[in-house]
Design an enzyme around this catalytic site. Structure first.
Site, PDB file in Angstrom:
ATOM      1  CD  GLU A  92       8.538  -0.765  -2.509  1.00 57.87           C
ATOM      2  OE1 GLU A  92       7.423  -0.268  -2.378  1.00 57.87           O
ATOM      3  OE2 GLU A  92       8.819  -1.929  -2.169  1.00 57.87           O
ATOM      4  CG  ASP A  93       6.821   2.360   0.415  1.00 53.50           C
ATOM      5  OD1 ASP A  93       7.582   1.465  -0.024  1.00 53.50           O
ATOM      6  OD2 ASP A  93       6.014   2.165   1.333  1.00 53.50           O
ATOM      7  NE  ARG A 148      -1.187   2.314   4.790  1.00 51.36           N
ATOM      8  CZ  ARG A 148      -0.156   1.517   4.539  1.00 51.36           C
ATOM      9  NH1 ARG A 148       0.887   1.982   3.893  1.00 51.36           N
ATOM     10  NH2 ARG A 148      -0.149   0.258   4.931  1.00 51.36           N
ATOM     11  CG  ASP A 176      14.388  -1.351   5.565  1.00 52.00           C
ATOM     12  OD1 ASP A 176      15.313  -0.627   5.938  1.00 52.00           O
ATOM     13  OD2 ASP A 176      13.800  -2.132   6.339  1.00 52.00           O
ATOM     14  CG  PHE A 229       9.882   2.333  11.073  1.00 52.80           C
ATOM     15  CD1 PHE A 229      10.084   1.195  10.305  1.00 52.80           C
ATOM     16  CD2 PHE A 229       8.595   2.843  11.190  1.00 52.80           C
ATOM     17  CE1 PHE A 229       9.032   0.573   9.661  1.00 52.80           C
ATOM     18  CE2 PHE A 229       7.527   2.214  10.557  1.00 52.80           C
ATOM     19  CZ  PHE A 229       7.748   1.086   9.791  1.00 52.80           C
ATOM     20  CE  LYS A 284      14.333   3.085   6.810  1.00 54.80           C
ATOM     21  NZ  LYS A 284      13.662   2.162   7.761  1.00 54.80           N
ATOM     22  CE  LYS A 288      -3.525  -2.140   2.946  1.00 53.17           C
ATOM     23  NZ  LYS A 288      -4.087  -2.074   4.331  1.00 53.17           N
ATOM     24  N   GLY A 289       2.055   1.174   0.495  1.00 54.53           N
ATOM     25  CA  GLY A 289       2.837   2.363   0.836  1.00 54.53           C
ATOM     26  C   GLY A 289       3.101   3.353  -0.286  1.00 54.53           C
TER      27      GLY A 289
HETATM   28  P1  IMP Z   1      12.553  -4.233   2.311  1.00 57.76           P
HETATM   29  O1  IMP Z   1      12.016  -5.512   1.732  1.00 57.76           O
HETATM   30  O2  IMP Z   1      13.281  -4.474   3.592  1.00 57.76           O
HETATM   31  O3  IMP Z   1      13.353  -3.407   1.340  1.00 57.76           O
HETATM   32  O4  IMP Z   1      11.314  -3.390   2.788  1.00 57.76           O
HETATM   33  C1  IMP Z   1      10.435  -2.841   1.939  1.00 57.76           C
HETATM   34  C2  IMP Z   1       9.105  -2.555   2.603  1.00 57.76           C
HETATM   35  O5  IMP Z   1       9.176  -2.495   4.039  1.00 57.76           O
HETATM   36  C3  IMP Z   1       8.661  -1.181   2.163  1.00 57.76           C
HETATM   37  O6  IMP Z   1       7.946  -1.234   0.961  1.00 57.76           O
HETATM   38  C4  IMP Z   1       7.804  -0.756   3.323  1.00 57.76           C
HETATM   39  O7  IMP Z   1       6.495  -1.255   3.177  1.00 57.76           O
HETATM   40  C5  IMP Z   1       8.431  -1.405   4.541  1.00 57.76           C
HETATM   41  N1  IMP Z   1       9.359  -0.459   5.221  1.00 57.76           N
HETATM   42  C6  IMP Z   1      10.687  -0.517   5.295  1.00 57.76           C
HETATM   43  N2  IMP Z   1      11.195   0.507   5.996  1.00 57.76           N
HETATM   44  C7  IMP Z   1      10.135   1.263   6.358  1.00 57.76           C
HETATM   45  C8  IMP Z   1      10.006   2.501   7.087  1.00 57.76           C
HETATM   46  O8  IMP Z   1      10.972   3.130   7.558  1.00 57.76           O
HETATM   47  N3  IMP Z   1       8.738   2.954   7.251  1.00 57.76           N
HETATM   48  C9  IMP Z   1       7.632   2.319   6.764  1.00 57.76           C
HETATM   49  N4  IMP Z   1       7.725   1.175   6.067  1.00 57.76           N
HETATM   50  C10 IMP Z   1       8.957   0.650   5.864  1.00 57.76           C
END
Ligand code: IMP
Length: 175
Positions: free
Chosen positions: A98-99, A164, A102, A151, A130, A42-43
């Protein structure tokens, strides 16, 4: 806890300016080619809405629902598709929106999945990154901001489905 406890990290004006720049770059790169934006739910819904309006190339928008299993604020890397695309992407120019990247596990999984559907090209646009949290290197062709290991919420990003609608990006302060 209410929205007043979100400490701003990136203001609404800074986001708007950067999204305009990303849109200009994408418009220049794609020219008249038809583009498919894949909004990762959703982000990314707020980011996609603004980005789409700053791109002049002809485009359509698809939505991909994704749930990343994990405890609290930690992504496990196990990605479940909760809503699939409504149409084939074979032979199309795809830009995943993508939002935040991480650990990189979600994007890595989505790239693997979408590649099997034979798009003509497959690129990634992320609002936030990040780098200190990277577990798998993924390409980010268009990036809004690099941030430290905090976060963050707002501008579509949530914490347990909250925040959101906060118009800027910030950090939830302990109350
Ligand atoms: P990844 O798979 O670790 O790269 O994480 C990706 C997903 O984790 C993002 O699309 C977000 O939905 C969630 N996410 C990671 N870091 C944050 C944050 O700081 N705030 C909110 N959602 C996050």
């Amino acid at each position: 806890m209410n929205e007043a406890t979100v400490r701003p990290m990136i203001t609404a004006d800074q986001i708007a300016q950067r999204v305009r720049e990303l849109g200009e770059q994408i418009s220049k790169d794609y020219g008249d080619r038809r583009l498919v934006l894949i909004c990762v739910l959703k982000g990314s819904f707020v980011f996609t809405a603004d980005l789409a309006r700053s791109i002049t190339a002809p485009l359509r928008v698809e939505f991909l629902g994704v749930r990343s299993y994990g405890e609290g604020t930690q992504s496990s890397g196990i990605v479940q598709i909760t809503q699939d695309l409504s149409r084939s992407i074979e032979g199309e120019d795809i830009l995943i929106v993508e939002d935040i990247v991480d650990t990189g596990l979600t994007i890595a999984h989505l790239l693997d999945l979408l590649r099997t559907r034979k798009p003509a090209s497959l690129k990634v646009c992320a609002l936030l990154h990040k780098p200190s949290r990277t577990r798998v290197e993924v390409p980010i062709h268009y990036l809004g901001f690099t941030i430290e290991d905090k976060f963050v919420v707002g501008y579509g990003l949530d914490w347990a489905e909250r925040y959101r609608n906060v118009p800027f990006i910030g950090v939830v302060e302990a109350s």
